[in-house]
Design an enzyme around this catalytic site. Structure first.
Site, mmCIF file in Angstrom:
data_model
loop_
_atom_site.group_PDB
_atom_site.id
_atom_site.type_symbol
_atom_site.label_atom_id
_atom_site.label_comp_id
_atom_site.label_asym_id
_atom_site.label_seq_id
_atom_site.Cartn_x
_atom_site.Cartn_y
_atom_site.Cartn_z
ATOM 1 N N GLU A 103 63.262 1.327 -10.093
ATOM 2 C CA GLU A 103 63.530 2.525 -10.896
ATOM 3 C C GLU A 103 63.545 2.180 -12.389
ATOM 4 O O GLU A 103 62.988 2.912 -13.210
ATOM 5 C CB GLU A 103 64.862 3.158 -10.470
ATOM 6 C CG GLU A 103 65.377 4.276 -11.355
ATOM 7 C CD GLU A 103 64.402 5.426 -11.555
ATOM 8 O OE1 GLU A 103 63.385 5.522 -10.838
ATOM 9 O OE2 GLU A 103 64.637 6.242 -12.464
ATOM 10 N N TRP A 106 49.549 21.880 -17.591
ATOM 11 C CA TRP A 106 49.323 20.467 -17.259
ATOM 12 C C TRP A 106 47.947 20.445 -16.599
ATOM 13 O O TRP A 106 47.746 21.000 -15.522
ATOM 14 C CB TRP A 106 50.392 19.958 -16.305
ATOM 15 C CG TRP A 106 50.328 18.477 -16.070
ATOM 16 C CD1 TRP A 106 50.855 17.497 -16.870
ATOM 17 C CD2 TRP A 106 49.713 17.805 -14.978
ATOM 18 N NE1 TRP A 106 50.593 16.254 -16.331
ATOM 19 C CE2 TRP A 106 49.889 16.422 -15.165
ATOM 20 C CE3 TRP A 106 49.016 18.234 -13.849
ATOM 21 C CZ2 TRP A 106 49.410 15.460 -14.285
ATOM 22 C CZ3 TRP A 106 48.531 17.273 -12.968
ATOM 23 C CH2 TRP A 106 48.739 15.903 -13.182
ATOM 24 N N ARG A 149 57.110 21.105 -17.808
ATOM 25 C CA ARG A 149 56.197 21.289 -16.682
ATOM 26 C C ARG A 149 54.750 20.966 -17.050
ATOM 27 O O ARG A 149 53.855 21.010 -16.206
ATOM 28 C CB ARG A 149 56.269 22.731 -16.174
ATOM 29 C CG ARG A 149 57.653 23.137 -15.732
ATOM 30 C CD ARG A 149 57.671 24.561 -15.254
ATOM 31 N NE ARG A 149 56.947 24.719 -14.025
ATOM 32 C CZ ARG A 149 57.447 24.521 -12.818
ATOM 33 N NH1 ARG A 149 58.698 24.165 -12.685
ATOM 34 N NH2 ARG A 149 56.703 24.678 -11.744
ATOM 35 N N LYS A 172 61.102 3.770 -15.258
ATOM 36 C CA LYS A 172 61.622 4.438 -16.451
ATOM 37 C C LYS A 172 60.968 3.872 -17.701
ATOM 38 O O LYS A 172 60.547 4.599 -18.589
ATOM 39 C CB LYS A 172 63.136 4.222 -16.479
ATOM 40 C CG LYS A 172 64.010 5.308 -16.962
ATOM 41 C CD LYS A 172 64.204 6.506 -16.068
ATOM 42 C CE LYS A 172 63.028 6.985 -15.314
ATOM 43 N NZ LYS A 172 63.196 7.902 -14.271
ATOM 44 N N CYS A 217 52.604 23.063 -14.888
ATOM 45 C CA CYS A 217 52.341 24.326 -15.578
ATOM 46 C C CYS A 217 53.584 25.217 -15.499
ATOM 47 O O CYS A 217 54.297 25.232 -14.506
ATOM 48 C CB CYS A 217 51.165 25.098 -15.019
ATOM 49 S SG CYS A 217 49.623 24.191 -15.083
ATOM 50 N N HIS A 225 55.221 -16.245 -5.457
ATOM 51 C CA HIS A 225 54.018 -16.144 -4.622
ATOM 52 C C HIS A 225 52.873 -15.476 -5.380
ATOM 53 O O HIS A 225 52.135 -14.663 -4.825
ATOM 54 C CB HIS A 225 54.346 -15.396 -3.334
ATOM 55 C CG HIS A 225 55.378 -16.091 -2.509
ATOM 56 N ND1 HIS A 225 55.131 -17.285 -1.863
ATOM 57 C CD2 HIS A 225 56.687 -15.810 -2.285
ATOM 58 C CE1 HIS A 225 56.228 -17.681 -1.250
ATOM 59 N NE2 HIS A 225 57.191 -16.815 -1.496
ATOM 60 N N ASN A 232 49.911 28.953 -12.071
ATOM 61 C CA ASN A 232 50.410 27.601 -11.793
ATOM 62 C C ASN A 232 50.042 27.286 -10.343
ATOM 63 O O ASN A 232 50.407 28.035 -9.450
ATOM 64 C CB ASN A 232 51.930 27.594 -11.999
ATOM 65 C CG ASN A 232 52.609 26.361 -11.419
ATOM 66 O OD1 ASN A 232 53.771 26.404 -11.069
ATOM 67 N ND2 ASN A 232 51.902 25.260 -11.327
ATOM 68 N N GLY A 233 49.297 26.210 -10.146
ATOM 69 C CA GLY A 233 48.869 25.858 -8.790
ATOM 70 C C GLY A 233 47.402 25.478 -8.810
ATOM 71 O O GLY A 233 46.840 25.201 -9.869
ATOM 72 N N GLU A 275 57.270 4.952 -17.957
ATOM 73 C CA GLU A 275 57.116 6.384 -18.237
ATOM 74 C C GLU A 275 57.302 6.714 -19.711
ATOM 75 O O GLU A 275 56.538 7.478 -20.273
ATOM 76 C CB GLU A 275 58.196 7.178 -17.487
ATOM 77 C CG GLU A 275 57.920 7.507 -16.068
ATOM 78 C CD GLU A 275 59.087 8.270 -15.457
ATOM 79 O OE1 GLU A 275 58.845 9.350 -14.922
ATOM 80 O OE2 GLU A 275 60.241 7.791 -15.497
ATOM 81 N N LYS A 277 57.124 17.139 -15.288
ATOM 82 C CA LYS A 277 58.346 16.921 -14.518
ATOM 83 C C LYS A 277 58.208 17.415 -13.088
ATOM 84 O O LYS A 277 58.732 16.825 -12.162
ATOM 85 C CB LYS A 277 59.516 17.622 -15.195
ATOM 86 C CG LYS A 277 60.816 17.266 -14.532
ATOM 87 C CD LYS A 277 61.971 17.441 -15.440
ATOM 88 C CE LYS A 277 63.229 16.858 -14.834
ATOM 89 N NZ LYS A 277 63.201 15.390 -14.697
HETATM 90 C C1 G6P Z 1 57.302 13.703 -11.373
HETATM 91 C C2 G6P Z 1 58.371 13.443 -12.415
HETATM 92 C C3 G6P Z 1 59.333 12.372 -11.910
HETATM 93 C C4 G6P Z 1 59.915 12.774 -10.569
HETATM 94 C C5 G6P Z 1 58.822 13.068 -9.544
HETATM 95 C C6 G6P Z 1 59.393 13.710 -8.296
HETATM 96 O O1 G6P Z 1 56.472 12.609 -11.277
HETATM 97 O O2 G6P Z 1 57.784 13.060 -13.631
HETATM 98 O O3 G6P Z 1 60.386 12.217 -12.846
HETATM 99 O O4 G6P Z 1 60.738 11.754 -10.091
HETATM 100 O O5 G6P Z 1 57.890 14.003 -10.094
HETATM 101 O O6 G6P Z 1 59.951 14.958 -8.631
HETATM 102 P P1 G6P Z 1 61.049 15.670 -7.772
HETATM 103 O O7 G6P Z 1 61.311 16.955 -8.499
HETATM 104 O O8 G6P Z 1 60.454 15.886 -6.421
HETATM 105 O O9 G6P Z 1 62.227 14.784 -7.722
#
Ligand code: G6P
Length: 606
Positions: free
Chosen positions: A478, A74, A27, A482, A2, A501, A100-101, A485, A601
Site C-alpha cells: 500500500e 476521464w 472522478r 501511494k 467521469c 532472488h 458516464n460509462g 500514485e 477515484k
Molecule cells: C481507483 C482509485 C484507488 C482505489 C481503487 C478502488 O483506482 O484511484 O484509490 O483504491 O480505484 O476503488 P474503490 O472505490 O473500489 O475502493
C-alpha cells in the site's frame, strides 16, 4: 469515472454546475463541459484540461439559463480534447447528452448512423446517443429515450436535454451511479453526493434500468418500459464541512489527518460499551463458511491483504485475496460454502461489482465493506459493513484504507468468537489494541514535520523500494502504491526475504529503501535484510515500534518510530507515516497531489 451534474431551478445554472463539477473532479479531470437551456436553444461550452479552463471561458462570456447539465471527463474512447469532451449533441444542437460509462456496441451503432448519413464530431462512444435520439425522435421524447436505451449495451449514467422540453432534465442509469437531489423549487442530478451537499441532503438513488424526469418542482421515476416507479427519499448525513478542505492545503492531507476520527467512528459503530462486536445483522452462519475470498481493486485490494492476515490468524479461516479484474477470469472455486468479501471505498468500481455478481450467481454469500451508503456494491451484496470514513475526495485513498483494515480486524475477532476459536483473554487483548489505534494515529500525525524532512531527501529520486515481511509486506504494498500514485516515483514493494532472488540487483548507491519492521517474530530476519541493502549503498528509512528503536537505528539512516502496539494491529498505524511521506514527496515536487495524472477515484469501466 467521469462526473455528471444537472440543475433545474431558479438560480444561474452555470454557477451550480461548475460548483458541482469541482466536487466531482476526483472522478476525472481530462476535460469539462456544460449544456445550458437558453431561450430556444441549447448553449454548449466544453474545454479540454482542468475545470478551471471551462470556468474561465464562462467567466469571460457567461451563459444565462436556469437549467443545465455538466460533465467532467476521464478519457476512455478518444484522447482528451475539446471535441471529445461532453456534452455531445445532434447536428442541429437540439439534443445534448452527458454520459458516464461505456457504450460497448457503439461501433455497430455508429456504423448504422454513418450509413444513414450522420456525421460525427468526436471519437467517443457517447456521441452515438444524441445521434440515435435524433434519428428515432418521436412526438414523445421520453419514449424515444426508452427506445434508444434498449438499443445500447454497456454502462451509463446519462443526463439529457432537448430544446423542445426547456423545463426538463431527463436522466437514466445502468451500472454507473446517478442520484437525484431534491431541493425547494430546484432539483439536481449528480454522480455523487458531494456535488449536491451544498444545496440539499435529500436524494433518490437511481437503480439500474431506471429513468427520471426532473423539473423545477417535480421528480418522477420510470422503468425502461415507461412504468412509473416509486422511490424512497434518503437523507444524507455527511456535512458540507466534511466535503471541503477545511483549512488544509489539500484533501489528501486533510483525509490523512482525519484518520483518528474515521477509525474511531468505524469502531464505535460496531463495538458496544461492553466490548461486544456487533455484527449480528450479518446474516451468516460462519460455521458453514469453508473459505473466504476477498476481492477488490487498488488500495481496497491492499486493505484486503491485511484482511487476509486478520481472518487467517485470528479467525482461522482459509482466506484469499484477489484483484477484482483477475478474479472473474480465474475460475475461482467459489460455491455456496464460500464467503466473498468485496472491498470498495466508492462501492461503484465496476470490476468489483462484476465479481460480486459472479459470486452471487455461483451461490456464494457476499459481504461488502464500503464507504458509500446506497452505492451499487452496498445494495447488491447480501450484507454490508460500512466504513465511517466520511467523504474521501483525494484520488489517493488514505482514510478509506485504514477504516477498511479496521473493519477486517473487527470481523476477524467477531468470527473467532462465533467459532469459539479464541480465548477471552486474547480476544480482549487484541480488541484493546484495536481500540487504542485512533490515539496512536494522532501521536504519529504529530510527527508530520519530521516526516516531511525525510521526504525532502527523496525529492529527486527516480526509484525506491518498500520492504517488509509478513503483515509488513502488505503494508509495503500500500505504501508503494501511494508513493507511485501521487509522487510518480517508480517504487516497488518486496517481501524482504524475496529481494535477494533477483531484485537486489537494482539496489545501488543512495537508492531509498523504506523498510517496515513491526513483526517481532520476523524481526531479526527483517533486520538482516536491511543490512543486505545497506551494504549495497541503499539509503534506509525504517518504520518500527518504539520498542525496537535501538536495534533498528543501528541499521538505518533514518527511523520513524510508531507507538508500541500489538504486531497484529501495527499494520493500521504504520501505514500512516508512509501516507504522509508520499504526500510530502508529491507536494515538494510541486505535483497536484489530490488529482494525480491519468487517475480517477472511481473506476466504473473495466
Ligand atoms: C481507483 C482509485 C484507488 C482505489 C481503487 C478502488 O483506482 O484511484 O484509490 O483504491 O480505484 O476503488 P474503490 O472505490 O473500489 O475502493
Amino acid at each position: 469515472m467521469c462526473g455528471i451534474v444537472g440543475y433545474v431551478g431558479g438560480k444561474l445554472a452555470s454557477d451550480i454546475i461548475l460548483d458541482g463539477l469541482e466536487k466531482l473532479e476526483y472522478r476525472g479531470y481530462d476535460s469539462a463541459g456544460i449544456a445550458v437551456q437558453t431561450e430556444n436553444k441549447i448553449d454548449i461550452r466544453k474545454k479540454v484540461g482542468r475545470l478551471q479552463n471551462l470556468s474561465e471561458s464562462i467567466q469571460e462570456k457567461g451563459i444565462e439559463g436556469n437549467l443545465a447539465i455538466g460533465h467532467t471527463r476521464w478519457a476512455t474512447h478518444g484522447a482528451p480534447s475539446d471535441e471529445n469532451s461532453h456534452p455531445h449533441y445532434n447536428s442541429d444542437m437540439t439534443i445534448a447528452v452527458v454520459h458516464n460509462g461505456i457504450i460497448e456496441n457503439y461501433m455497430e451503432l455508429k456504423k448504422e448512423l454513418l450509413d444513414k448519413g450522420y456525421t460525427f464530431n468526436s471519437e467517443t462512444d457517447t456521441e452515438v446517443i444524441p445521434k440515435l435520439l435524433d434519428l428515432y425522435e418521436e412526438e414523445d421524447f421520453f419514449k424515444t429515450i426508452q427506445k434508444v436505451l434498449k438499443m445500447v449495451r454497456g454502462s451509463y449514467a446519462l443526463g439529457i436535454l432537448n430544446v423542445k422540453y426547456p423545463d426538463t432534465i431527463f436522466c437514466a442509469r445502468k451500472d454507473s451511479p446517478l442520484i437525484v437531489g431534491k431541493g425547494e423549487k430546484e432539483n439536481f442530478i449528480a454522480s455523487d453526493v458531494p456535488a449536491l451537499l451544498k444545496y440539499t441532503n435529500k436524494v433518490y438513488y437511481l437503480e439500474n434500468g431506471e429513468l427520471g424526469i426532473i423539473k423545477e418542482d417535480s421528480v418522477e421515476f420510470f422503468d425502461l418500459d415507461g412504468n412509473s416507479v416509486e422511490k424512497e427519499l434518503h437523507e444524507i448525513k455527511w456535512t458540507m464541512e466534511q466535503a471541503t478542505k477545511g483549512g488544509y492545503s489539500h484533501f489528501m492531507l486533510k483525509e490523512i489527518f482525519e484518520q483518528p476520527k474515521s477509525i474511531e467512528d468505524t469502531l464505535k459503530r460496531r463495538i458496544s460499551d461492553k466490548k461486544e462486536i456487533l455484527f449480528d445483522d450479518i446474516n451468516l452462519d460462519i460455521e458453514k463458511v469453508k473459505d473466504i475470498y476477498i476481492v477488490a481493486c487498488g488500495t481496497a485490494y491492499n486493505a484486503g491483504l491485511q484482511g487476509k492476515f486478520a481472518l487467517q490468524k485470528i479467525a482461522k479461516i482459509k482466506s484469499d485475496v484477489d484483484i477484482a479484474s483477475e478474479f472473474r477470469y480465474s475460475d475461482p472455486f467459489v460455491d455456496e460454502n464460500s464467503l466473498v468479501i468485496l472491498v470498495s471505498q466508492s462501492g461503484e468500481t465496476l470490476d468489483t461489482l462484476a465479481a460480486l455478481r459472479d459470486s452471487k450467481a455461483k451461490g456464494a454469500r457476499t459481504l461488502a465493506i464500503t464507504n458509500v451508503i446506497g452505492s451499487s456494491i452496498a445494495r447488491e451484496a447480501d450484507d454490508v459493513i460500512y466504513t465511517w470514513a466520511g467523504p474521501e475526495i483525494a484520488v489517493a485513498s488514505t482514510k478509506a484504507y485504514t477504516t477498511q483494515v479496521t473493519v477486517f480486524y473487527m470481523l476477524a475477532l467477531y468470527f473467532a468468537k462465533k467459532k469459539a476459536c479464541i480465548e477471552e483473554k486474547e480476544y480482549n487483548r487484541i480488541l484493546d489494541n484495536l481500540l487504542a489505534v485512533p490515539k496512536q494515529v494522532e501521536q504519529i500525525l504529530a510527527k508530520d514535520n519530521e516526516i516531511m524532512k525525510m521526504a525532502e531527501k527523496m525529492i529527486d529520486c527516480q526509484h525506491g523500494f518498500f520492504l517488509g515481511r509478513g503483515l509488513d509486506y502488505s503494508v509495503a504494498q500500500e505504501a508503494s502504491l501511494k508513493m507511485k500514485e501521487v509522487s510518480y516515483m517508480h517504487t516497488e514493494a518486496f517481501a524482504s526475504g524475496e529481494l535477494k532472488h533477483g531484485t537486489i540487483a537494482l539496489i545501488e548507491q543512495d537508492i531509498p529503501v523504506l523498510a517496515i519492521t513491526t513483526q517481532e517474530s520476523l524481526f531479526e530476519k527483517s533486520v538482516s535484510n536491511i543490512r543486505e541493502v545497506k551494504a549495497r549503498g541503499a539509503f534506509v528509512i525504517s518504520i518500527t515500534q518504539e520498542k525496537n528503536a535501538d536495534l533498528v537505528k543501528q541499521v538505518s539512516d533514518e527511523v520513524i518510530l510508531i507507538p508500541d502496539i500489538d504486531d497484529l494491529i501495527a499494520g493500521i498505524t504504520c501505514v500512516v507515516p508512509l501516507q504522509l511521506m508520499a504526500y510530502h514527496v508529491s507536494t515538494l515536487r510541486g505535483l497536484d497531489v489530490d488529482k494525480p495524472r491519468n487517475l480517477a477515484k472511481s473506476v466504473t469501466v473495466e
